[in-house]
Design a protein around this motif. Structure first.
Motif, PDB file in Angstrom:
ATOM      1  N   GLU A  34     -28.697 -16.477  94.837  1.00  0.00           N
ATOM      2  CA  GLU A  34     -29.922 -17.073  95.383  1.00  0.00           C
ATOM      3  C   GLU A  34     -31.226 -15.813  95.287  1.00  0.00           C
ATOM      4  OE1 GLU A  34     -28.522 -17.480  99.405  1.00  0.00           O
ATOM      5  OE2 GLU A  34     -27.512 -19.356  98.878  1.00  0.00           O
ATOM      6  N   ALA A  54     -32.590 -16.628  91.953  1.00  0.00           N
ATOM      7  CA  ALA A  54     -33.405 -17.625  91.872  1.00  0.00           C
ATOM      8  C   ALA A  54     -34.680 -17.210  92.443  1.00  0.00           C
ATOM      9  CB  ALA A  54     -32.819 -19.015  92.697  1.00  0.00           C
ATOM     10  N   GLU A  55     -34.728 -16.482  93.495  1.00  0.00           N
ATOM     11  CA  GLU A  55     -36.268 -16.258  94.100  1.00  0.00           C
ATOM     12  C   GLU A  55     -37.179 -15.331  93.028  1.00  0.00           C
ATOM     13  OE1 GLU A  55     -35.333 -14.202  97.613  1.00  0.00           O
ATOM     14  OE2 GLU A  55     -34.650 -16.154  98.815  1.00  0.00           O
ATOM     15  N   GLU A  81     -36.792 -15.249  90.020  1.00  0.00           N
ATOM     16  CA  GLU A  81     -37.152 -16.037  88.768  1.00  0.00           C
ATOM     17  C   GLU A  81     -38.173 -17.037  89.288  1.00  0.00           C
ATOM     18  OE1 GLU A  81     -32.815 -17.050  86.336  1.00  0.00           O
ATOM     19  OE2 GLU A  81     -33.533 -18.465  87.781  1.00  0.00           O
ATOM     20  N   SER A  82     -38.102 -17.600  90.338  1.00  0.00           N
ATOM     21  CA  SER A  82     -39.268 -18.491  90.804  1.00  0.00           C
ATOM     22  C   SER A  82     -40.770 -17.549  90.750  1.00  0.00           C
ATOM     23  CB  SER A  82     -38.972 -18.956  92.113  1.00  0.00           C
ATOM     24  OG  SER A  82     -40.100 -19.770  92.750  1.00  0.00           O
ATOM     25  N   GLU A  83     -40.460 -16.343  91.565  1.00  0.00           N
ATOM     26  CA  GLU A  83     -41.559 -15.657  91.230  1.00  0.00           C
ATOM     27  C   GLU A  83     -42.003 -14.980  90.238  1.00  0.00           C
ATOM     28  OE1 GLU A  83     -42.728 -11.167  93.472  1.00  0.00           O
ATOM     29  OE2 GLU A  83     -40.748 -11.870  93.736  1.00  0.00           O
ATOM     30  N   ARG A  84     -41.075 -14.708  89.225  1.00  0.00           N
ATOM     31  CA  ARG A  84     -41.527 -14.372  87.841  1.00  0.00           C
ATOM     32  C   ARG A  84     -42.285 -15.552  87.196  1.00  0.00           C
ATOM     33  NH1 ARG A  84     -37.553 -14.426  83.790  1.00  0.00           N
ATOM     34  NH2 ARG A  84     -37.363 -16.536  84.279  1.00  0.00           N
ATOM     35  N   ASN A  85     -41.733 -16.614  87.271  1.00  0.00           N
ATOM     36  CA  ASN A  85     -42.262 -17.977  86.357  1.00  0.00           C
ATOM     37  C   ASN A  85     -43.662 -18.034  86.932  1.00  0.00           C
ATOM     38  OD1 ASN A  85     -39.904 -18.251  85.211  1.00  0.00           O
ATOM     39  ND2 ASN A  85     -39.008 -19.839  86.508  1.00  0.00           N
ATOM     40  N   GLU A  86     -44.062 -17.761  88.228  1.00  0.00           N
ATOM     41  CA  GLU A  86     -45.465 -18.139  88.806  1.00  0.00           C
ATOM     42  C   GLU A  86     -46.145 -16.841  88.263  1.00  0.00           C
ATOM     43  OE1 GLU A  86     -45.125 -17.921  93.162  1.00  0.00           O
ATOM     44  OE2 GLU A  86     -44.457 -19.982  93.397  1.00  0.00           O
TER      45      GLU A  86
END
Length: 229
Positions: free
Chosen positions: A94, A97-98, A100-105
């Motif tokens: 988890e 995932a957080e 990766e989400s921050e990285r993608n943004e």
């Protein structure tokens, strides 16, 4: 700015000829002012570009840091699975995932920043070329203007001094005439001397003159004197 404002006012008022006249009369000053203002705008644009590039670099560093964190967390999640710590592995997943989400943004922001930096940098380079061209044009305009002023000054001086030049030319012609007359007189004197020498030569050739006696005539004269004695 007062010159440009005057032009814009004339044009907005529909007096295009007046606007053109103002431009023509102040072309050099207007171009100099535009170059100064362009240079100031360019300096501000470069400052903004520096700030944009700094943001791009910062975003890239943050993305790289998140990628490193994700790789580290993935390694830890694998270790949890190997030890049978399923629940702990889920928590790590988890967190991944957080991240990766921050990285993608951040990666999206970074990509956008990079595109904008390249675009603005290209615009600045094109702007710099135009400014340099304007500077070269200004130098040429100034040179032509100076030549025109010099030509006008020379023409005015020639026109103003035309009568004086005529007087000087007339005086020079008189001096030349006197010099030529003097030379003619010298030539005439030489001719007369030559004429005198020629006369004596011609008299001598005719047996006339003090030096006309020959040896025979002298001998004849002496014989005559002897007979008389």
């Amino acid at each position: 700015m007062s010159i440009l404002k005057s032009i814009m006012t004339a044009i907005r008022g529909g007096v295009s000829e007046v606007g053109e006249a103002v431009v023509d009369a102040n072309a050099v000053r207007i171009l100099e002012q535009e170059i100064r203002e362009s240079g100031e705008a360019l300096a501000k644009a470069k400052t903004s570009l520096t700030s944009m590039k700094g943001t791009e670099i910062s975003l890239n560093r943050m993305v790289n840091t998140l990628n490193e964190d994700i790789v580290s967390l993935e390694s830890k999640a694998m270790a949890c699975l190997e030890k049978g710590e399923e629940a702990l592995a889920i928590e790590v997943a988890e967190r991944i995932a957080e991240k990766e989400s921050e990285r993608n943004e951040l990666k999206t922001e970074y990509d956008t920043a990079k595109v904008n930096v390249n675009k603005v940098n290209k615009m600045i380079k094109g702007y710099e070329k135009r400014i340099q061209k304007n500077k070269r044009d200004l130098d040429k305009v100034k040179t032509v203007e100076q030549l025109q002023k010099a030509t006008s000054a020379i023409s005015s001086n020639i026109s103003a001094s035309g009568s004086a030049d005529n007087k000087i030319s007339a005086a020079l012609e008189r001096v030349k005439a006197k010099q030529q007359k003097f030379e003619d007189n010298l030539e005439a004197g030489d001719w007369m001397e030559n004429q005198g020498d020629d006369l004596e030569a011609r008299l001598a050739g005719a047996g006339i003159g003090e030096n006309s006696a020959s040896g025979n005539s002298v001998l004849a004269r002496l014989k005559s004197q002897k007979k008389e004695a």
